[in-house]
Scaffold this active site. Sequence first.
Site, PDB file in Angstrom:
ATOM      1  N   SER A 107       8.228   8.286  -5.331  1.00 25.96           N
ATOM      2  CA  SER A 107       7.963   7.616  -6.598  1.00 25.96           C
ATOM      3  C   SER A 107       9.097   8.182  -7.721  1.00 25.96           C
ATOM      4  O   SER A 107      10.315   8.051  -7.432  1.00 25.96           O
ATOM      5  CB  SER A 107       6.698   7.813  -6.965  1.00 25.96           C
ATOM      6  N   ASP A 159       2.401  -3.135  -3.430  1.00 22.01           N
ATOM      7  CA  ASP A 159       2.686  -1.908  -4.649  1.00 22.01           C
ATOM      8  C   ASP A 159       2.579  -2.778  -6.003  1.00 22.01           C
ATOM      9  O   ASP A 159       3.833  -3.414  -6.013  1.00 22.01           O
ATOM     10  CB  ASP A 159       3.870  -1.102  -4.272  1.00 22.01           C
ATOM     11  N   HIS A 190       1.310   1.657  -3.356  1.00 24.72           N
ATOM     12  CA  HIS A 190       2.191   2.671  -3.791  1.00 24.72           C
ATOM     13  C   HIS A 190       1.956   4.065  -2.968  1.00 24.72           C
ATOM     14  O   HIS A 190       2.751   4.883  -3.162  1.00 24.72           O
ATOM     15  CB  HIS A 190       2.071   2.780  -5.328  1.00 24.72           C
TER      16      HIS A 190
END
Length: 214
Positions: A107, A159, A190
Amino acid sequence: MNYQPLKYIYKASRDATANTLLLLHGTGGDENDLLPIAGELGANFNILSLRGNVSEGGMPRFFRRLGMGVFDEQDLVFRTNEMVAFIKELAIREKFDAGKLIALGYSNGANIAGSTLLLYPDFLAGAILYRPMQPFAIIGAGVKTSKRIPVFMSNGTTDPTIDPAATRIYVGTLKNAGFDVTHHSLPTGHNLTRQDLQLSADWYKKEFITLNPA
Ligand code: MLT
């Protein structure tokens, strides 16, 4: 603003010439988060795990954002330069080969790893990007790596934070810059899944153990 050192964990492998996995956590994480994931890739590498220098309401990050998925690109360039300068110094201090760094980012950590690929196209020897987003809105056609640098990417089709069309553009951008991209769209959101870990472990083994044994 002056560069600040980053908090880090460094674990040397027995082989001083080994690759070094550069672990870069997600928003709100720290340098401990990705250590178990590194273990999934094997053991024959040094580990350098960093903590981002930016705080968003107390949550560590690697660079500022202006909103969800809207990056402060000026800060991103500064923080990428700061991180690369820090790693180069640390390589001398901890005695690892800065030419054998493989980033593993999740991320926000994947996004500074992507920024490093684009601003320093020959710095990393490889990268694993879990749930990345293209770090800069515009990427010049002049960005090119002069080496073969394998890049693993995995995104989740459900996501809510990442548009699959934007991911396809990002994959194309990295390929145009000369990176050897392996991209997986997984039926998930995610969060990381076992499938991310298995696919990246297989990729790592193929790229860095079978093809380029240390
Ligand atoms: C970012 O800010 O890098 C991305 O939005 C991912 C996140 O950290 O939430």
